[in-house]
Design an enzyme around this catalytic site. Structure first.
Site, short mmCIF file in Angstrom:
data_model
loop_
_atom_site.label_atom_id
_atom_site.label_comp_id
_atom_site.label_asym_id
_atom_site.label_seq_id
_atom_site.Cartn_x
_atom_site.Cartn_y
_atom_site.Cartn_z
N ASP A 16 65.37 9.94 19.51
CA ASP A 16 64.57 8.83 20.05
C ASP A 16 63.21 8.75 19.34
O ASP A 16 62.76 7.66 18.97
CB ASP A 16 64.27 9.04 21.55
CG ASP A 16 65.47 8.71 22.42
OD1 ASP A 16 66.27 7.86 22.04
OD2 ASP A 16 65.58 9.33 23.50
N LYS A 33 68.52 13.40 29.95
CA LYS A 33 68.05 14.00 28.69
C LYS A 33 67.51 15.42 28.89
O LYS A 33 67.59 16.24 27.98
CB LYS A 33 67.00 13.11 28.03
CG LYS A 33 67.62 11.82 27.50
CD LYS A 33 66.62 10.90 26.84
CE LYS A 33 67.29 9.55 26.59
NZ LYS A 33 66.41 8.57 25.97
P1 NDP Z 1 61.22 7.12 33.17
O1 NDP Z 1 61.94 6.81 34.42
O2 NDP Z 1 61.18 8.52 32.66
O3 NDP Z 1 59.66 6.64 33.34
C1 NDP Z 1 59.36 5.36 33.82
C2 NDP Z 1 57.87 5.07 33.60
O4 NDP Z 1 57.64 3.69 33.93
C3 NDP Z 1 56.93 5.88 34.46
O5 NDP Z 1 55.75 6.10 33.74
C4 NDP Z 1 56.69 4.93 35.66
O6 NDP Z 1 55.47 5.17 36.32
C5 NDP Z 1 56.62 3.63 34.93
N1 NDP Z 1 56.90 2.43 35.73
C6 NDP Z 1 58.10 2.03 36.22
N2 NDP Z 1 57.99 0.83 36.83
C7 NDP Z 1 56.69 0.47 36.70
C8 NDP Z 1 55.95 -0.67 37.12
N3 NDP Z 1 56.54 -1.67 37.79
N4 NDP Z 1 54.63 -0.74 36.83
C9 NDP Z 1 54.03 0.26 36.14
N5 NDP Z 1 54.68 1.38 35.71
C10 NDP Z 1 55.99 1.47 36.00
O7 NDP Z 1 61.78 6.11 32.08
P2 NDP Z 1 61.97 6.33 30.51
O8 NDP Z 1 60.73 6.87 29.92
O9 NDP Z 1 63.24 7.04 30.26
O10 NDP Z 1 62.19 4.81 30.02
C11 NDP Z 1 61.12 3.91 29.95
C12 NDP Z 1 61.58 2.64 29.28
O11 NDP Z 1 62.00 2.92 27.95
C13 NDP Z 1 62.78 1.99 29.98
O12 NDP Z 1 62.52 0.61 30.10
C14 NDP Z 1 63.93 2.23 29.01
O13 NDP Z 1 64.87 1.19 29.07
C15 NDP Z 1 63.19 2.23 27.68
N6 NDP Z 1 63.90 2.94 26.60
C16 NDP Z 1 64.16 2.29 25.43
C17 NDP Z 1 64.80 2.94 24.39
C18 NDP Z 1 65.12 2.21 23.13
O14 NDP Z 1 65.88 2.74 22.32
N7 NDP Z 1 64.56 1.05 22.90
C19 NDP Z 1 65.19 4.36 24.50
C20 NDP Z 1 64.83 4.97 25.76
C21 NDP Z 1 64.22 4.26 26.77
P3 NDP Z 1 55.38 6.20 37.58
O15 NDP Z 1 55.25 7.58 36.99
O16 NDP Z 1 54.15 5.77 38.28
O17 NDP Z 1 56.62 6.02 38.38
#
Ligand code: NDP
Length: 264
Positions: free
Chosen positions: A99, A63
């Site tokens: 989004d 993105k």
């Molecule tokens: P990013 O990779 O940009 O960010 C991931 C985030 O999740 C970070 O804050 C990371 O923390 C945190 N994280 C990952 N694993 C864990 C864990 N086990 N425990 C705690 N924190 C965790 O992802 P996105 O923001 O792009 O996506 C996030 C979610 O949103 C995904 O599940 C995706 O599928 C969903 N999504 C849904 C959409 C919809 O239309 N419904 C659209 C877009 C996304 P850290 O910084 O510490 O690594």
């Protein structure tokens, strides 16, 4: 026939081709929508133009590359630095973020809520927090690591590391913005913290869709209303399809057809 696609990596499980093709087919719009595995985000613009596409959606992890690839950006996409929809017009690429407005529409039934707690600070949290802030919500952002919190601090949000967070008040909505629970059985924050916060909330929301995450399961155990990410996915798609079809159809017409993708 106009050609559209979703670009991402991975992209094989995306529902977007089904969602958009149902609309095109049933509204007799001369277009089709495919999927494209894009490994190198820096090639996004070249691939778009080489494939002769009219428009694309962009999913993880491209993105920000999509934002860089555009000639023109709408004001919200410009503000959040992330693009998930691109349309070609006269050889120029126009970028939008659907989004965030999709998410806002998905939570419209919780209108009375004003205070929101985000668990997670990734790309999705960036755009959705900004639209909530624009709409007058008070948003607090928690994350497990410090790096990603900097952006939110600079934008004026309350932030904290999950492990250091000491809640001094309750939150109307608690939203899992992490990918915890997507491919594993983990909670986005320690259970003890969630067991304190969840009973005081009006609802718990997850952006993950297609499964009951441990987070939503826990909220149900506390008898708190829940919502998964399906409506967010639907509404970002509806708004993107309005751009794809140049606003030829009403939101209701598109929504009615696109919804079928969730029951097939
Ligand atoms: P990013 O990779 O940009 O960010 C991931 C985030 O999740 C970070 O804050 C990371 O923390 C945190 N994280 C990952 N694993 C864990 C864990 N086990 N425990 C705690 N924190 C965790 O992802 P996105 O923001 O792009 O996506 C996030 C979610 O949103 C995904 O599940 C995706 O599928 C969903 N999504 C849904 C959409 C919809 O239309 N419904 C659209 C877009 C996304 P850290 O910084 O510490 O690594």
């Amino acid at each position: 026939m106009q050609q559209f696609a979703i670009f991402g990596n991975p992209v094989v499980h995306s529902k977007s081709p089904l969602m958009h093709n149902l609309v095109f087919k049933h509204l007799n719009y001369s277009a089709c929508y495919g999927r494209y595995l894009l490994e190198d985000g820096a090639l996004l613009r070249k691939k778009f133009l080489d494939l002769g596409l009219k428009g694309i959606n962009i999913t993880v992890p491209h993105k920000e590359h999509a934002y860089q690839a555009c000639d023109f950006l709408d004001s919200f996409a410009q503000k959040v630095g992330a693009v998930n929809t691109i349309i070609e017009k006269d050889g120029k690429l126009h970028g939008y973020n659907t989004d965030a407005p999709g998410f806002l529409k998905a939570i419209a039934s919780f209108q009375e809520s004003k205070t929101v707690l985000f668990l997670g600070a990734g790309g999705t949290a960036r755009s959705t927090s900004m639209i909530l802030q624009d709409e007058g919500y008070s948003v607090t952002i928690l994350n497990r690591s410090k790096e990603r919190l900097k952006y939110f601090e600079e934008k004026g949000f309350e932030t904290a590391l999950i492990e250091e967070f000491q809640p001094s008040s309750s939150f109307d909505l608690i939203i899992n913005m992490t990918s915890a629970g997507l491919q594993d059985d983990s909670l986005p924050a320690p259970k003890e913290l969630l067991d304190t916060l969840i009973p005081q909330a009006k609802a718990c929301i997850d952006v993950i869709y297609g499964k009951e995450t441990p987070f939503l399961k826990l909220a149900k155990e506390h008898n708190i209303p829940t919502k998964d990410g399906s409506d967010m996915l639907l509404y970002q798609g509806v708004i993107a399809c309005e751009y794809f079809t140049n606003h030829k159809y009403t939101t209701q017409e598109i929504e009615e057809e696109m919804k079928q993708a969730f029951i097939l």
